[in-house]
Design a protein around this motif. Structure first.
Motif, PDB file in Angstrom:
ATOM      1  N   MET A 103       0.989  -1.082  -0.121  1.00  0.00           N
ATOM      2  CA  MET A 103       0.031  -0.048   0.084  1.00  0.00           C
ATOM      3  C   MET A 103       0.977   1.192   0.083  1.00  0.00           C
ATOM      4  N   THR A 104       0.738   2.288  -0.975  1.00  0.00           N
ATOM      5  CA  THR A 104       1.207   3.451  -0.947  1.00  0.00           C
ATOM      6  C   THR A 104       1.105   4.411   0.315  1.00  0.00           C
ATOM      7  N   LYS A 105       1.795   4.664   0.859  1.00  0.00           N
ATOM      8  CA  LYS A 105       1.653   5.490   2.070  1.00  0.00           C
ATOM      9  C   LYS A 105       2.265   6.802   1.927  1.00  0.00           C
ATOM     10  N   HIS A 106       3.306   7.189   1.039  1.00  0.00           N
ATOM     11  CA  HIS A 106       4.031   8.427   1.016  1.00  0.00           C
ATOM     12  C   HIS A 106       4.549   8.683  -0.282  1.00  0.00           C
ATOM     13  N   ILE A 107       4.092   9.652  -1.023  1.00  0.00           N
ATOM     14  CA  ILE A 107       4.177   9.742  -2.392  1.00  0.00           C
ATOM     15  C   ILE A 107       5.105  11.029  -2.873  1.00  0.00           C
ATOM     16  N   LEU A 108       6.034  11.195  -3.547  1.00  0.00           N
ATOM     17  CA  LEU A 108       6.638  12.419  -3.942  1.00  0.00           C
ATOM     18  C   LEU A 108       6.178  12.777  -5.287  1.00  0.00           C
ATOM     19  N   VAL A 109       5.785  13.909  -5.653  1.00  0.00           N
ATOM     20  CA  VAL A 109       5.235  14.461  -6.771  1.00  0.00           C
ATOM     21  C   VAL A 109       6.110  15.728  -7.096  1.00  0.00           C
ATOM     22  N   PRO A 110       7.048  15.597  -7.957  1.00  0.00           N
ATOM     23  CA  PRO A 110       7.759  16.838  -8.558  1.00  0.00           C
ATOM     24  C   PRO A 110       6.891  17.637  -9.355  1.00  0.00           C
ATOM     25  N   VAL A 111       6.756  18.895  -9.052  1.00  0.00           N
ATOM     26  CA  VAL A 111       5.948  19.833  -9.945  1.00  0.00           C
ATOM     27  C   VAL A 111       6.755  20.973 -10.340  1.00  0.00           C
ATOM     28  N   ASP A 112       6.401  21.517 -11.520  1.00  0.00           N
ATOM     29  CA  ASP A 112       6.871  22.626 -12.303  1.00  0.00           C
ATOM     30  C   ASP A 112       5.879  23.352 -12.865  1.00  0.00           C
ATOM     31  N   GLY A 113       4.644  23.361 -12.691  1.00  0.00           N
ATOM     32  CA  GLY A 113       3.351  24.313 -13.051  1.00  0.00           C
ATOM     33  C   GLY A 113       3.056  24.032 -14.240  1.00  0.00           C
ATOM     34  N   SER A 114       3.535  22.828 -15.057  1.00  0.00           N
ATOM     35  CA  SER A 114       3.102  22.461 -16.253  1.00  0.00           C
ATOM     36  C   SER A 114       1.817  21.669 -16.192  1.00  0.00           C
ATOM     37  N   GLU A 145      -6.849  11.295  -7.091  1.00  0.00           N
ATOM     38  CA  GLU A 145      -7.795  10.160  -7.315  1.00  0.00           C
ATOM     39  C   GLU A 145      -7.411   8.606  -6.884  1.00  0.00           C
ATOM     40  N   GLU A 146      -6.241   8.377  -7.344  1.00  0.00           N
ATOM     41  CA  GLU A 146      -5.778   7.004  -6.874  1.00  0.00           C
ATOM     42  C   GLU A 146      -5.304   6.781  -5.426  1.00  0.00           C
ATOM     43  N   TRP A 147      -4.688   7.573  -4.829  1.00  0.00           N
ATOM     44  CA  TRP A 147      -4.305   7.360  -3.268  1.00  0.00           C
ATOM     45  C   TRP A 147      -4.739   8.628  -2.462  1.00  0.00           C
ATOM     46  N   PRO A 148      -5.824   8.840  -2.178  1.00  0.00           N
ATOM     47  CA  PRO A 148      -6.626   9.909  -1.599  1.00  0.00           C
ATOM     48  C   PRO A 148      -6.095   9.988  -0.181  1.00  0.00           C
ATOM     49  N   GLU A 149      -5.751   8.849   0.422  1.00  0.00           N
ATOM     50  CA  GLU A 149      -5.419   8.654   2.011  1.00  0.00           C
ATOM     51  C   GLU A 149      -3.941   8.892   2.081  1.00  0.00           C
ATOM     52  N   SER A 172      16.211   9.538   0.340  1.00  0.00           N
ATOM     53  CA  SER A 172      16.164   9.844   1.729  1.00  0.00           C
ATOM     54  C   SER A 172      15.369   8.538   2.511  1.00  0.00           C
ATOM     55  N   GLY A 173      14.522   7.993   1.782  1.00  0.00           N
ATOM     56  CA  GLY A 173      13.836   6.828   2.067  1.00  0.00           C
ATOM     57  C   GLY A 173      12.598   6.915   2.846  1.00  0.00           C
ATOM     58  N   GLU A 174      12.140   8.097   2.763  1.00  0.00           N
ATOM     59  CA  GLU A 174      10.715   8.467   3.319  1.00  0.00           C
ATOM     60  C   GLU A 174       9.808   8.366   2.243  1.00  0.00           C
ATOM     61  N   PHE A 175       9.807   8.033   1.089  1.00  0.00           N
ATOM     62  CA  PHE A 175       8.954   7.937   0.046  1.00  0.00           C
ATOM     63  C   PHE A 175       8.820   6.306  -0.494  1.00  0.00           C
TER      64      PHE A 175
END
Length: 139
Positions: free
Chosen positions: A1-12, A24-28, A99-102
């Motif tokens: 189960m995915t608990k901590h997700i990293l999402v790089p953002v650039d405004g695109s 949608e996929e991981w609301p929790e 870092s290991g947290e994701f």
């Protein structure tokens, strides 16, 4: 189960699509939004070689980053963290992942192919190849 997700953002639009997908996929899940300020981007600024010009550019980029992250956070609320780092985008993203947290990375892709991909490189492709955790690419 995915608990901590990293999402790089650039405004695109592609990074916005990645955020919507995560919502949608991981609301929790806890989501960390990462914006990387690339010092190489200051190269187009003629005053970048002057310390005060570089400082002005950097402060402007920090302000832009805060705005981008705030807009992005509104898509994946409530379990969201925001983070700004300075460096080359691919290396910085991989360092953060290391870092290991994701346990998952979700990124937008510009979908370049052929010569434009060769000339421009692909941050997403390099992250996929170097990441120790699964990476989902959203177009």
């Amino acid at each position: 189960m995915t608990k901590h997700i990293l999402v790089p953002v650039d405004g695109s639009p592609q990074s916005t699509a990645a955020l919507s997908f995560v919502a949608e996929e991981w609301p929790e899940a806890t989501v960390t939004l990462l914006h990387v300020i690339n010092p190489a981007d200051a190269g187009g600024n003629p005053s970048a070689g002057i310390p005060s010009g570089a400082e002005e550019w950097y402060e402007s980029e920090k302000s832009r980053s805060a705005s981008l992250l705030a807009d992005a956070a509104s898509i994946v609320e409530p379990n969201v963290r925001m983070r700004t780092e300075v460096g080359r985008p691919t290396r910085t993203i991989l360092d953060v992942v290391d870092s290991g947290e994701f346990d998952h990375v979700v990124m937008g892709s510009h979908g370049r192919s052929g010569v434009s991909r060769i000339l421009l490189g692909s941050v997403t492709e390099a992250v996929v190849r170097g990441s120790p955790v699964p990476v989902t690419i959203v177009r």
